[in-house]
Design a protein around this motif. Structure first.
Motif: not given
Length: 648
Positions: A60-61, A84, A86, A261, A263-265, A268, A367, A516, A518
């Motif tokens: 994810i990150i 995760e 955050y 929440r 923040r993701s690579d 989402l 996500v 995932e 959140r």
């Protein structure tokens, strides 16, 4: 999001098979389909310990360098983490200024260096969801920790010759020597709560680490310590001016909880049922993003269980890219999958729509933000308003309460459907002669004492401890012991029903598909603020989640804000009288189930007969028994070291 397996044993003790350890780690590939990693630590001295760690990663990150296990600069600490963090970026900057050196750009490595700096107190600085294990080779000790609200699971077994720990129970069993002995007390609690509480485990000698707890385990002892609790005893001043200020504070905290929440690579989106909570979270997401949000919902052909129209209304109002799927559940194919993925018996049938929703969502994103926690934190359940009524009715004279709770009223005509007003009224009146706390326990119980007495075998009853099964509920009311009864119930649900049922359901269903989830409502800063609100700000006898609606009324269409709570369910009562009738009878009346010695066949037959005759709605009870039996066929009956889903 990830999964891990770990084992520690002293030099000279029976070793663990390395190939089996690797296979067991791979069995958690659904939690981390992207990569795997291992640490095989040998003893540093003749009387030292082996420590093996296995990890499966959902990236994810830091997609390139975030592999686990992760070690520190000195090489004496090893970490595996599921979850995760955050606020990792600000924590990382502070740690860099203190001289710590990072090998990755991942959020998980921050925990390792924080632990170096602060020990167990590092948990106080984390904003996130996590279960974590840190091996300290210099001390031959393991540090295990779980997030404040219990979003991520963690199991461990401290046996005579080894310590085992894992994200899921299936990660322990291949190394747990001896037969898989069931815990009768856990079975009894499961049949009441529809999940196995974290005070126990379905297996003897295995433990669930409770939410907001950590464990330090070395050669000599196991220290389990609670590190956080919601501040229910710090009630704010109930004045109009302070209410306005608190609404502003809530808006800031929940907005930031959503923002961090995002923040993701990887792609989402969000779950969008058309209920208040998911609509609000999606609305806050829309304020932070400059492109349409991918939202997801599922619908059923049964109108009373289908929220599709509200999901479409919310999506149109918020301008999302909505994905909606109408599901015809293939239950016979799904049942073995549920029994395998839910490592302990799990009786909440909303696992079915959660499973399909996770499957649909994972087809587009990795996500998803959810509205989980809004009901427990802000007072959304109908049963909280029923408790208000119960506390009011408790003031009635005893003769009047006896009249109102008389069995005569239970014979009056009325719908037996689970969500009908008539059924709820009958259930409420039947309990009026009990204390409000006893009423609440009986309301939430799937099976009641008298029903289990007619179901359990004499032999099984003798195996049960003398503990009151309601203790799990009442013990967790103590955090709000000086508040009103409804606030106490909400405090208990936050520590019992939320992690044991709701978060377990979502974690295992979403992780089964490598998704995932959140939950911004479960940011502990939001929970801490909500815990201090006066009950009358949250709900009255007519409406729940008042404070939330008033604070965010601009983001929620009025049709959604004012609609009754629906829940996330399936038409079990219909299925067990039609499509699933034969399957349920074949399994629950089988010699195989009877020979386990838990239940008398006559009691099971009577329950099925009453359900078929439409005189009672036993759907939730039938489902709980069915999942218990299928779970045993999957995890107890199989001779395999690494069991797979069974075939019906």
């Amino acid at each position: 999001m990830c999964g891990f397996v770990g084992a520690v044993w002293k030099a000279g003790r029976a070793p663990i098979d390395r190939s089996l350890f690797e296979q067991t780690t791979q069995q958690l590939a659904h939690r981390g389909p992207d990569s795997s990693g291992f640490f095989f630590g040998e003893p540093a001295s003749p009387d030292g310990s082996h420590c093996w760690l296995g990890h499966r990663r959902l990236s994810i990150i830091d997609l390139e360098t975030g592999q686990q296990p992760i070690t520190n600069e000195a090489g004496n600490l090893q970490l595996v983490c599921n979850g995760e963090i955050y606020n990792y970026q600000s924590l990382r900057q502070d740690l860099l200024s203190r001289g710590h050196q990072f090998r990755t750009a991942s959020d998980s490595e921050v925990i390792l260096h924080l632990y170096e700096e602060h020990g167990p107190d590092c948990l106080q600085q984390l904003i996130g969801m996590f279960s974590v294990a840190i091996w300290d080779q210099s001390r031959s000790s393991i540090f295990l920790a779980r997030d404040r609200l219990g979003q991520k699971p963690l199991f461990y077994a401290n046996l005579s010759d080894r310590l085992l720990f894992a994200s899921e129970l299936k990660g322990l069993l291949p190394f747990h020597n001896g037969p898989r002995e069931l815990n009768p007390h856990a079975i009894d609690l499961y049949l009441r709560y529809q999940y196995v509480p974290h005070t126990t485990c379905i297996y003897q000698d295995v433990h669930q680490l409770p939410p907001a707890h950590y464990a330090l385990i070395d050669d000599s002892e196991v220290q389990v310590q609670r590190y956080w609790s919601a501040p229910y005893r710090q009630q704010v001043t109930a004045t109009p001016e302070f209410k306005r200020q608190t609404q502003e504070e809530l808006r800031e905290r929940l907005t930031d909880a959503v923002k961090i929440r995002l923040r993701s690579d990887v792609p989402l989106g969000s779950f969008l049922s058309g209920g208040l909570d998911s609509t609000l979270i999606t609305g806050l997401m829309a304020q932070e993003l400059d492109q349409p949000i991918k939202t997801f919902s599922i619908g059923f052909g049964t109108p009373e269980f289908d929220e599709s129209s509200f999901a479409q209304l919310a999506a149109k109002s918020l301008g999302t890219e909505h994905h909606q799927r109408t599901v015809t559940p293939q239950i016979e194919a799904l049942l073995p999958q549920l029994a395998w993925h839910y490592d302990q018996p799990f009786g909440d049938s909303s696992a079915i729509p959660t499973w399909y929703l996770s499957e649909e969502t994972r087809g587009s994103v990795t996500v998803a933000l959810t509205g989980d926690g809004g009901d427990e934190v802000f007072g959304g359940y109908d049963r909280y308003r029923a408790m208000l009524l119960a506390t009011w009715a408790d003031r009635f004279p005893s003769p009047l309460k006896k009249i109102l709770s008389a069995k005569l009223w239970q014979r009056m005509p009325g719908s037996i459907q689970y969500r009908s007003t008539a059924r709820r009224l009958k259930r409420f009146l039947s309990e009026m002669n009990s204390s409000p706390v006893d009423q609440y326990f009986r309301w939430i119980s799937i099976f009641r004492d008298e029903q289990l007495a007619g179901l359990y075998s004499t032999e099984f009853q003798h195996q049960l401890p003398s503990e009151d099964p309601s203790d799990f509920l009442t013990d967790n009311m103590q955090d709000a012991s000086d508040r009103d009864l409804v606030s106490q119930i909400m405090a208990s649900d936050l520590q019992t029903y939320l992690p044991g049922d709701i978060l377990t359901k979502v974690d295992l269903a979403s992780m089964a598909h490598g998704l995932e989830c959140r939950s911004p409502f479960l940011d502990h800063r939001v929970v801490e603020l909500a815990a201090q609100l006066p009950r009358e700000w949250k709900l009255n006898r007519k409406s729940g989640k008042k404070f939330l609606k008033e604070t965010f009324c601009d983001l929620i269409p009025n049709e959604i804000c004012e609609r009754p709570k629906m829940g996330f369910g399936v038409p079990l009562d219909h299925w067990f009288r039609n499509e699933l009738r034969t399957l349920a009878e074949d399994i629950l009346l089988s010699d195989r189930m009877e020979n386990r010695g838990m239940f008398g066949k006559e009691g099971v037959e009577r329950m099925l007969r009453e359900h078929q005759a439409n005189t009672h709605d036993h759907a939730a009870r039938i489902w709980s028994l069915l999942m218990l039996e299928l779970w045993q066929r999957t995890w107890i009956d199989t001779p395999q070291t690494l069991p797979q889903p069974i075939t019906l």
